[in-house]
Every structure is written in C-alpha cells, then in structure tokens.
Motif scaffolding. Structure first.
Motif, PDB file in Angstrom:
ATOM      1  N   SER A 113       0.827  -1.211   0.000  1.00 27.44           N
ATOM      2  CA  SER A 113       0.000   0.000   0.000  1.00 27.44           C
ATOM      3  C   SER A 113       0.860   1.260   0.000  1.00 27.44           C
ATOM      4  O   SER A 113       0.566   2.227  -0.711  1.00 27.44           O
ATOM      5  N   VAL A 114       1.919   1.255   0.797  1.00 30.65           N
ATOM      6  CA  VAL A 114       2.812   2.427   0.836  1.00 30.65           C
ATOM      7  C   VAL A 114       3.525   2.583  -0.502  1.00 30.65           C
ATOM      8  O   VAL A 114       3.722   3.709  -0.978  1.00 30.65           O
ATOM      9  N   LEU A 115       3.898   1.467  -1.122  1.00 33.06           N
ATOM     10  CA  LEU A 115       4.491   1.552  -2.462  1.00 33.06           C
ATOM     11  C   LEU A 115       3.505   2.182  -3.438  1.00 33.06           C
ATOM     12  O   LEU A 115       3.888   3.011  -4.277  1.00 33.06           O
ATOM     13  N   TYR A 116       2.237   1.821  -3.340  1.00 29.36           N
ATOM     14  CA  TYR A 116       1.215   2.415  -4.210  1.00 29.36           C
ATOM     15  C   TYR A 116       1.141   3.929  -4.007  1.00 29.36           C
ATOM     16  O   TYR A 116       1.043   4.687  -4.980  1.00 29.36           O
ATOM     17  N   LEU A 117       1.202   4.388  -2.758  1.00 30.70           N
ATOM     18  CA  LEU A 117       1.145   5.822  -2.490  1.00 30.70           C
ATOM     19  C   LEU A 117       2.351   6.549  -3.076  1.00 30.70           C
ATOM     20  O   LEU A 117       2.255   7.708  -3.457  1.00 30.70           O
ATOM     21  N   SER A 118       3.478   5.860  -3.150  1.00 36.20           N
ATOM     22  CA  SER A 118       4.691   6.455  -3.701  1.00 36.20           C
ATOM     23  C   SER A 118       4.731   6.394  -5.217  1.00 36.20           C
ATOM     24  O   SER A 118       5.162   7.339  -5.872  1.00 36.20           O
ATOM     25  N   SER A 119       4.270   5.282  -5.777  1.00 36.73           N
ATOM     26  CA  SER A 119       4.371   5.043  -7.227  1.00 36.73           C
ATOM     27  C   SER A 119       3.119   4.352  -7.732  1.00 36.73           C
ATOM     28  O   SER A 119       3.135   3.158  -8.050  1.00 36.73           O
ATOM     29  N   PRO A 120       1.999   5.077  -7.800  1.00 35.13           N
ATOM     30  CA  PRO A 120       0.725   4.443  -8.158  1.00 35.13           C
ATOM     31  C   PRO A 120       0.712   3.813  -9.547  1.00 35.13           C
ATOM     32  O   PRO A 120       0.181   2.707  -9.717  1.00 35.13           O
ATOM     33  N   ASP A 121       1.285   4.485 -10.528  1.00 34.95           N
ATOM     34  CA  ASP A 121       1.260   3.921 -11.882  1.00 34.95           C
ATOM     35  C   ASP A 121       2.160   2.692 -11.994  1.00 34.95           C
ATOM     36  O   ASP A 121       1.832   1.731 -12.701  1.00 34.95           O
TER      37      ASP A 121
END
Length: 260
Positions: A113-121
């Motif tokens: 989830s934190v990775l998504y917040l950093s790099s959503p695409d």
C-alpha cells in the motif's frame, strides 16, 4: 455473499513474504488502527474493508493535477502473499468464503500500500503483470538496506526485510512526496515521530518494518501529511523574534509590556 472473483485470503494463511510475521504488539496495534479507520467496529480486514482501504488510497494519489493509479487493487491483493497461488487453487470454485487479511499478512499489505502511495502507476502496471509482490519486495529492499557491507552480509545469509531504521523511513517519506496528497496539512508527521509511535527509543534503532509501514498506512488513510524536514525547536523562533524586535518591547503573549 462475497464475490468468488476475488482471490481468497484466509486468516490461517500465516506467514507473509516480505515483512516480519512475529505478530509483534506494534504490528497488531497498527492493524487494529487501520481496521478502525476502514471498518469501524470490526476486528479484521475483510473484503469490504480492503475495498474501502484501497478506495481511500486511490483518493490520496495525484499525478500533477489529475488523479492517477486507477486499478483494482482489491482484486490483486493476493499478489502480495507468497502462498496466494496455493490458496486460490485449493478453494477454486467455492464461492462465499470469508475473505480476510490477517495480522500476519498485514506487513505485506502495508508495504504494498505504501508503495502504491509512492508510485501508483508503477503498482498498477505491476498488478496487470501479476508482479505487485515482486515490486513490493524490491521496494522493501531499497528502504531496509543502506550500508553496502550490511547489504553484502545479508545477501550471503538471504534476504532480510524485517527491520527498518529511521533512515529507511526517511527514504519512504521522500518517495511519498511525488504523488501522495494529504487532506490534512496540520501537524505533519516526521520519520522520528513514526519511529516513536512504534517505541523506537533511538533514531538509529531498527524496528519491525511491518509496524513502521503499518503506521504510515494508518496515517495516510487519515489524510495526515508527512515531512522529512525537521523544524527547529520553539526556542529558536522565540530567540529569533526577540533578537529582531528587542526584548524590551516583547512579551510571551506578543504584546508590549504594560507601563507602570
């Protein structure tokens, strides 16, 4: 009835693939806090809670002035767990099963989830390719290894993504600058503040990565802002103001002293 299309995640699935699975008190507390935000009154991260969680995260990311990172993370969350293929196969065709992410799986969920917040695409592309788990492991590697010799030693003894220090969290905060958009801009959290929440008595102390990223996820769901810039202590501002306007014309309340 719970949709059978969502890959099944079971409370008994046990071990996560990236973070610590010790079930530490700090991880359990972060888990409970996240549940309280996305599914008040419940005890577990069910399918409905997961969809609420990911819907909230989707609102927190921006690419320039427009939303981005549009993909069905709830359908792909099984990619974060090492044993997802086995469970999906074992329970294939058995619709109506309860879907939950357990405390032991929470570190993996928090990291993804934190990775998504950093790099959503990046995450959405990885989801389409079935590689969200792989990208999350790479992300964890980048924030849990800071010293070349430490990295070499750990390579010899296998990967260790179980612990993080304040420097790794600073790296996470830098990544959040790119796309994360808070809804609350007061009382921004610092890496040191997060470490304090997980009872790290020293900035250099290493703590459970699941607890650390779990706290980041919790605050992101609340819309809190993150900063890696530490402000000087209050005394610095007081001294500066006094030096600028003169102590004889200044009181703590900011009013001229009363004349006798």
């Amino acid at each position: 009835m719970v949709s059978s299309a969502l890959p099944l995640l079971f409370l008994l699935s046990g071990w996560g693939s990236f973070g610590s699975v010790s079930g530490s008190a700090a991880v359990e507390e972060a888990y409970r806090d996240v549940v309280s935000v996305v599914s008040p009154g419940q005890q577990f991260l069910t399918e409905e809670a997961l969809r609420s969680l990911f819907n909230t995260l989707e609102k927190r990311v921006q690419c320039g002035e427009v939303p981005c990172g549009k993909c069905d993370l709830a359908e792909a969350v099984h990619q974060l767990f090492s044993n997802h293929s086995l469970h999906a196969e074992d329970k294939a065709g058995k619709g109506g099963e309860n879907v939950s992410v357990s405390v032991s799986q929470f570190p993996d969920l928090a990291a993804g989830s934190v990775l998504y917040l950093s790099s959503p695409d990046l995450v959405c592309t990885a989801v389409k390719e079935g590689r969200w788990g792989e990208k999350t492991e790479q992300f964890l590697h980048s924030v849990t290894h800071h010293d070349h010799h430490e990295h070499t030693d750990r390579q010899e003894h296998g990967h260790d993504h179980n612990h993080m220090d304040v420097h790794g969290l600073e790296t996470v905060f830098v990544g959040l600058r790119r796309h994360y958009e808070p809804s609350l801009n007061e009382s921004c959290l610092t890496p040191g503040g997060i470490m304090t929440e997980v009872n790290a008595s020293s900035g250099h102390q290493k703590v459970d990565v699941g607890a650390v990223l779990g706290r980041v996820l919790y605050h992101a769901l609340l819309g809190r802002c993150f900063t890696d810039k530490l402000l000087p202590e209050e005394k610095f501002f007081l001294d500066y103001i006094i030096n600028q306007i003169g102590s004889e014309n200044f009181t703590i309340e900011g009013k001229p002293p009363e004349k006798c």
